[in-house]
Design a protein around this motif. Structure first.
Motif, PDB file in Angstrom:
ATOM      1  N   ALA A 163       0.844  -1.140   0.067  1.00  9.58           N
ATOM      2  CA  ALA A 163       0.015  -0.026  -0.032  1.00  9.58           C
ATOM      3  C   ALA A 163       0.906   1.361  -0.041  1.00  9.58           C
ATOM      4  CB  ALA A 163      -1.041   0.152   1.309  1.00  9.58           C
ATOM      5  N   ARG A 164       1.748   1.386   0.605  1.00 11.36           N
ATOM      6  CA  ARG A 164       2.850   2.486   0.647  1.00 11.36           C
ATOM      7  C   ARG A 164       3.451   2.479  -0.559  1.00 11.36           C
ATOM      8  NH1 ARG A 164       7.954   2.347   4.695  1.00 11.36           N
ATOM      9  NH2 ARG A 164       6.293   2.146   6.327  1.00 11.36           N
ATOM     10  N   VAL A 165       4.030   1.353  -0.892  1.00  5.72           N
ATOM     11  CA  VAL A 165       4.828   1.509  -2.485  1.00  5.72           C
ATOM     12  C   VAL A 165       3.772   2.089  -3.548  1.00  5.72           C
ATOM     13  CG1 VAL A 165       5.461  -0.060  -4.253  1.00  5.72           C
ATOM     14  CG2 VAL A 165       6.197  -0.374  -1.849  1.00  5.72           C
ATOM     15  N   ASP A 166       2.505   1.675  -3.575  1.00 10.13           N
ATOM     16  CA  ASP A 166       1.622   2.039  -4.602  1.00 10.13           C
ATOM     17  C   ASP A 166       1.203   3.666  -4.090  1.00 10.13           C
ATOM     18  OD1 ASP A 166       1.234  -0.388  -6.132  1.00 10.13           O
ATOM     19  OD2 ASP A 166      -0.179  -0.910  -4.741  1.00 10.13           O
ATOM     20  N   LEU A 167       1.005   3.905  -3.038  1.00  7.23           N
ATOM     21  CA  LEU A 167       0.928   5.479  -2.730  1.00  7.23           C
ATOM     22  C   LEU A 167       2.126   6.237  -3.471  1.00  7.23           C
ATOM     23  CD1 LEU A 167      -0.937   7.520  -1.011  1.00  7.23           C
ATOM     24  CD2 LEU A 167       1.084   7.230   0.597  1.00  7.23           C
ATOM     25  N   LEU A 172       5.822  -1.192  10.943  1.00  6.83           N
ATOM     26  CA  LEU A 172       4.700  -0.981  10.280  1.00  6.83           C
ATOM     27  C   LEU A 172       3.650  -1.072  11.139  1.00  6.83           C
ATOM     28  CD1 LEU A 172       5.009  -3.302   7.423  1.00  6.83           C
ATOM     29  CD2 LEU A 172       5.263  -1.165   6.998  1.00  6.83           C
ATOM     30  N   ARG A 173       2.728   0.091  11.175  1.00  9.32           N
ATOM     31  CA  ARG A 173       1.419   0.071  12.229  1.00  9.32           C
ATOM     32  C   ARG A 173       0.335   0.903  11.232  1.00  9.32           C
ATOM     33  NH1 ARG A 173       1.467   5.099  14.779  1.00  9.32           N
ATOM     34  NH2 ARG A 173       3.343   6.618  14.528  1.00  9.32           N
ATOM     35  N   LEU A 174      -0.775   0.307  12.154  1.00  7.63           N
ATOM     36  CA  LEU A 174      -1.999   0.740  11.545  1.00  7.63           C
ATOM     37  C   LEU A 174      -2.345   2.046  11.040  1.00  7.63           C
ATOM     38  CD1 LEU A 174      -4.828  -0.815  10.799  1.00  7.63           C
ATOM     39  CD2 LEU A 174      -5.561  -0.282  13.073  1.00  7.63           C
ATOM     40  N   ALA A 175      -1.761   3.105  11.958  1.00  6.62           N
ATOM     41  CA  ALA A 175      -2.155   4.478  11.622  1.00  6.62           C
ATOM     42  C   ALA A 175      -1.731   4.796  10.311  1.00  6.62           C
ATOM     43  CB  ALA A 175      -1.604   5.380  12.521  1.00  6.62           C
ATOM     44  N   GLU A 176      -0.745   4.314   9.729  1.00 11.78           N
ATOM     45  CA  GLU A 176      -0.173   4.685   8.537  1.00 11.78           C
ATOM     46  C   GLU A 176      -1.321   4.295   7.241  1.00 11.78           C
ATOM     47  OE1 GLU A 176       3.615   3.932   5.285  1.00 11.78           O
ATOM     48  OE2 GLU A 176       3.523   2.775   7.233  1.00 11.78           O
ATOM     49  N   LEU A 177      -1.996   3.041   7.251  1.00 13.49           N
ATOM     50  CA  LEU A 177      -2.777   2.730   6.658  1.00 13.49           C
ATOM     51  C   LEU A 177      -3.808   3.452   6.403  1.00 13.49           C
ATOM     52  CD1 LEU A 177      -2.090   0.176   5.123  1.00 13.49           C
ATOM     53  CD2 LEU A 177      -0.952   0.071   7.272  1.00 13.49           C
ATOM     54  N   TYR A 178      -4.340   3.995   7.557  1.00 12.54           N
ATOM     55  CA  TYR A 178      -5.722   5.061   7.396  1.00 12.54           C
ATOM     56  C   TYR A 178      -5.061   6.129   6.845  1.00 12.54           C
ATOM     57  CZ  TYR A 178      -8.559   2.671  10.775  1.00 12.54           C
ATOM     58  OH  TYR A 178      -9.608   1.831  11.182  1.00 12.54           O
ATOM     59  N   LEU A 179      -3.766   6.727   6.799  1.00 12.37           N
ATOM     60  CA  LEU A 179      -3.372   7.908   6.496  1.00 12.37           C
ATOM     61  C   LEU A 179      -3.011   7.739   4.806  1.00 12.37           C
ATOM     62  CD1 LEU A 179      -1.344   9.483   9.035  1.00 12.37           C
ATOM     63  CD2 LEU A 179      -3.654  10.189   8.008  1.00 12.37           C
ATOM     64  N   ILE A 180      -2.570   6.457   4.467  1.00 12.16           N
ATOM     65  CA  ILE A 180      -2.476   6.273   3.065  1.00 12.16           C
ATOM     66  C   ILE A 180      -3.837   6.002   2.419  1.00 12.16           C
ATOM     67  CG2 ILE A 180      -2.060   4.157   1.568  1.00 12.16           C
ATOM     68  CD1 ILE A 180       0.587   3.575   3.214  1.00 12.16           C
ATOM     69  N   ARG A 181      -4.622   5.391   2.966  1.00 10.51           N
ATOM     70  CA  ARG A 181      -6.039   5.299   2.476  1.00 10.51           C
ATOM     71  C   ARG A 181      -6.847   6.894   2.186  1.00 10.51           C
ATOM     72  NH1 ARG A 181     -10.823   1.554   4.439  1.00 10.51           N
ATOM     73  NH2 ARG A 181     -10.922   3.038   5.961  1.00 10.51           N
ATOM     74  N   ALA A 182      -6.552   7.602   3.174  1.00 12.73           N
ATOM     75  CA  ALA A 182      -7.113   8.880   3.146  1.00 12.73           C
ATOM     76  C   ALA A 182      -6.362   9.828   2.036  1.00 12.73           C
ATOM     77  CB  ALA A 182      -6.852   9.903   4.502  1.00 12.73           C
ATOM     78  N   GLU A 183      -5.144   9.638   1.767  1.00  8.08           N
ATOM     79  CA  GLU A 183      -4.648  10.455   0.549  1.00  8.08           C
ATOM     80  C   GLU A 183      -5.085   9.674  -0.849  1.00  8.08           C
ATOM     81  OE1 GLU A 183      -0.041  11.357  -0.774  1.00  8.08           O
ATOM     82  OE2 GLU A 183      -0.444  11.132   1.269  1.00  8.08           O
ATOM     83  N   ALA A 184      -5.356   8.359  -0.812  1.00  7.28           N
ATOM     84  CA  ALA A 184      -5.451   7.813  -1.951  1.00  7.28           C
ATOM     85  C   ALA A 184      -6.879   8.233  -2.166  1.00  7.28           C
ATOM     86  CB  ALA A 184      -5.631   6.365  -2.070  1.00  7.28           C
ATOM     87  N   ARG A 185      -7.752   8.418  -1.277  1.00  7.25           N
ATOM     88  CA  ARG A 185      -9.188   8.750  -1.432  1.00  7.25           C
ATOM     89  C   ARG A 185      -9.399  10.217  -1.941  1.00  7.25           C
ATOM     90  NH1 ARG A 185     -12.135   5.706   3.786  1.00  7.25           N
ATOM     91  NH2 ARG A 185     -12.730   3.726   2.547  1.00  7.25           N
ATOM     92  N   VAL A 186      -8.539  11.100  -1.515  1.00  3.43           N
ATOM     93  CA  VAL A 186      -8.747  12.394  -1.711  1.00  3.43           C
ATOM     94  C   VAL A 186      -8.600  12.523  -3.435  1.00  3.43           C
ATOM     95  CG1 VAL A 186      -7.520  14.669  -1.881  1.00  3.43           C
ATOM     96  CG2 VAL A 186      -7.978  13.493   0.377  1.00  3.43           C
ATOM     97  N   LYS A 187      -7.240  11.535  -3.792  1.00  2.00           N
ATOM     98  CA  LYS A 187      -6.829  11.712  -5.023  1.00  2.00           C
ATOM     99  C   LYS A 187      -8.214  10.907  -6.040  1.00  2.00           C
ATOM    100  CE  LYS A 187      -2.710  13.167  -4.829  1.00  2.00           C
ATOM    101  NZ  LYS A 187      -2.335  14.445  -5.598  1.00  2.00           N
ATOM    102  N   LEU A 188      -8.905  10.013  -5.370  1.00  2.00           N
ATOM    103  CA  LEU A 188      -9.868   9.462  -6.156  1.00  2.00           C
ATOM    104  C   LEU A 188     -11.148  10.153  -5.852  1.00  2.00           C
ATOM    105  CD1 LEU A 188      -8.992   5.764  -5.208  1.00  2.00           C
ATOM    106  CD2 LEU A 188      -8.786   6.783  -7.286  1.00  2.00           C
ATOM    107  N   ASN A 189     -11.191  11.375  -5.482  1.00  2.00           N
ATOM    108  CA  ASN A 189     -12.260  12.316  -5.171  1.00  2.00           C
ATOM    109  C   ASN A 189     -13.242  11.759  -4.141  1.00  2.00           C
ATOM    110  OD1 ASN A 189     -13.195  14.794  -5.542  1.00  2.00           O
ATOM    111  ND2 ASN A 189     -14.853  14.039  -7.125  1.00  2.00           N
ATOM    112  N   ASP A 190     -12.925  10.775  -3.328  1.00  2.00           N
ATOM    113  CA  ASP A 190     -13.784  10.292  -2.328  1.00  2.00           C
ATOM    114  C   ASP A 190     -13.691  11.117  -0.930  1.00  2.00           C
ATOM    115  OD1 ASP A 190     -15.435   9.020  -0.250  1.00  2.00           O
ATOM    116  OD2 ASP A 190     -13.965   7.144  -0.409  1.00  2.00           O
ATOM    117  N   ILE A 191     -14.176  12.289  -0.903  1.00  4.64           N
ATOM    118  CA  ILE A 191     -13.905  13.348   0.148  1.00  4.64           C
ATOM    119  C   ILE A 191     -14.346  12.842   1.493  1.00  4.64           C
ATOM    120  CG2 ILE A 191     -14.375  15.643   0.895  1.00  4.64           C
ATOM    121  CD1 ILE A 191     -12.497  15.340  -1.702  1.00  4.64           C
ATOM    122  N   THR A 192     -15.661  12.347   1.442  1.00  2.13           N
ATOM    123  CA  THR A 192     -16.196  11.758   2.755  1.00  2.13           C
ATOM    124  C   THR A 192     -15.401  10.742   3.384  1.00  2.13           C
ATOM    125  OG1 THR A 192     -18.245  12.293   1.877  1.00  2.13           O
ATOM    126  CG2 THR A 192     -18.492  10.893   3.857  1.00  2.13           C
ATOM    127  N   GLY A 193     -14.932   9.699   2.468  1.00  2.00           N
ATOM    128  CA  GLY A 193     -13.977   8.719   2.778  1.00  2.00           C
ATOM    129  C   GLY A 193     -12.922   9.160   3.552  1.00  2.00           C
TER     130      GLY A 193
END
Length: 464
Positions: A220-224, A351-372
């Motif tokens: 997930a980090r690599v893909d980000l 590796l810890r869980l907080a990073e996954l939430y922030l990775i997904r948050a950034e990806a969601r912004v890029k995908l225009n999922d603002i609420t997510g």
């Protein structure tokens, strides 16, 4: 004894050619505890597993528990020595002869060498249980991918060494970063397919060996980093969805933190063998005197402005620090609490869980999922006792995510340094710091001179 002698000769040659600086430094490179002849080590499941454990043990070095925290922290806008005296890292004037550069380069390739040795040994073995062999291969590939992720993000194009054959590796040229990332992806995909989904698959049941979710977290980090937003979001979601194994801690305290051994946020931790403390808490980020607040090792450059009022991370993960004259100079990192004590029992948390939430948050912004994206950001903010964000503008949300990453991961494994580079903010941010002698080419560290001297095909990074 003949096989042992051959193995010592090859290891000596490999590390000499990869850039060890002297006989003294060579002697300091410990061989894995499973140093058995290649004809013996892969004859049983137990000795093969010892070889895999040797890869992990090769990571208990200053590169992983010290340099990966403090060098990128200083070359970015994050850390400053408590002496307030600038150095080659804080000014971004690292010489090619720098010893820490040499040791990081060598120790990464040492771990890679050990991983390659395991892969080759398992491939030629006829006696290892098939299920065990598949899992051991997956672990070795995960650890190799982890090392190459750091090598390419620190140095750019690097030799892609996939063998223990010194004749093939000693004079290897640099592969492009794209080629390195392709190999990282291949290794992690293989690891995801074959790693266990539960820590209970291992004897200790501790979170110290790779699982499928560790491989997905790293991918997930690599893909980000590669701007593959859908993939980053998908892998992050896979890990987050494992709520029976992973969940965010409620209420940060010294004994309830993501750095405690086997806590619910931990995805992968590195144990320090035969100890119950961490070097991060005992040596890398030392605490000032509890009474005078004098001492410590580093302060945060943005001590006064980084955190919002009542941020639980400032309360629990930093300490106030004063100069020798008793004048306040800022706050210092203190995420790991034990200084050579056993309470609380902590481990270096990679590796810890907080990073996954922030990775997904950034990806969601890029995908225009603002609420997510808002929901993911608020998981992190609410854990820190901060109010939920109501921002809806994409650029403002990306800025907030960058800030939350800075607050969450300060002093950890180069996150801030990599974030500035991958988001194109390095020049903008670092050129404004007066003490830095900043050039765009400083975004890559110098390839150690010892490595370029021993390998004429290993070119130097621009600017050095």
């Amino acid at each position: 004894m003949k096989n042992n002698s051959i193995k010592y000769t090859y290891i000596f040659s490999f590390f000499l050619l990869m850039g060890l600086t002297s006989c003294e430094s060579l002697l300091e490179v410990d061989l894995p505890s499973n140093d058995l002849s290649s004809t013996t080590v892969y004859e049983s499941d137990a000795t093969a597993e010892a070889a895999v454990n040797g890869i992990y043990q090769s990571m208990v070095t200053s590169t992983y528990y010290n340099n990966l925290h403090i060098i990128p922290g200083q070359t970015s806008d994050e850390l400053l020595p408590v002496s307030l005296i600038e150095n080659v890292y804080t000014t971004n004037e690292i010489p090619v002869t720098d010893g820490s550069m040499g040791s990081m380069w060598t120790e990464f390739y040492k771990t890679i060498y050990n991983a390659n040795a395991v892969l080759e040994g398992l491939n030629s073995s006829k006696t290892i249980t098939e299920a065990k062999s598949i899992r051991f291969v997956a672990e070795a590939k995960f650890l190799r991918a982890f090392c190459y992720f750091y090598l390419t993000n620190l140095y750019g194009d690097v030799p892609l060494v996939l063998t223990t054959n010194v004749e093939k590796s000693a004079l290897a040229p640099r592969n492009t970063q794209a080629e390195v990332y392709t190999q990282i992806n291949t290794d992690l995909q293989d690891a995801i397919s074959n790693l266990p989904v539960n820590y209970t698959s291992y004897t200790s049941s501790q979170r110290i060996r790779a699982t499928k979710w560790a491989a997905e977290a790293l991918l997930a980090r690599v893909d980000l980093y590669l701007g593959k937003w859908n993939e980053a979001s998908t892998y992050a979601s896979d890990v987050i969805s494992q709520s029976g194994t992973y969940k965010m801690i409620s209420g940060l305290t010294a004994t309830n933190s993501p750095f405690i051994a086997d806590n619910t946020e931990a995805i992968w931790q590195i144990p320090y063998f035969n100890t119950a403390y961490t070097y991060e808490g005992g040596a890398t980020f030392t605490a000032p005197n509890a009474t005078t607040q004098i001492g410590g090792t580093f302060i945060l450059r943005k001590s006064a402005t980084l955190f919002e009022t009542n941020d639980a991370r400032k309360t629990n993960w930093t300490v106030p620090i004063k100069s020798s004259a008793g004048v306040s100079i800022g706050i210092g990192p203190r995420k790991y609490k034990n200084s050579y004590t056993t309470t609380p029992v902590e481990r270096s948390t990679v590796l810890r869980l907080a990073e996954l939430y922030l990775i997904r948050a950034e990806a969601r912004v890029k995908l225009n999922d603002i609420t997510g994206a808002q929901q993911d950001i608020n998981v992190i903010r609410n854990r820190a006792l901060l109010a939920s964000t109501t921002l809806t503008d994409s650029n403002q949300l990306l800025d907030l995510i960058a800030l939350e990453r800075q607050r969450e991961f300060f002093g950890e494994f180069g996150h801030r340094w990599f974030d500035l580079k991958r988001t194109g903010k390095a020049n903008e941010v670092l050129a404004t710091i007066p003490a830095k002698i900043w050039k765009t080419t400083d975004q890559l560290y110098p390839v150690p001179e010892t490595a370029t001297r021993s390998n004429p095909f290993l070119t130097q990074n621009e600017g050095y």
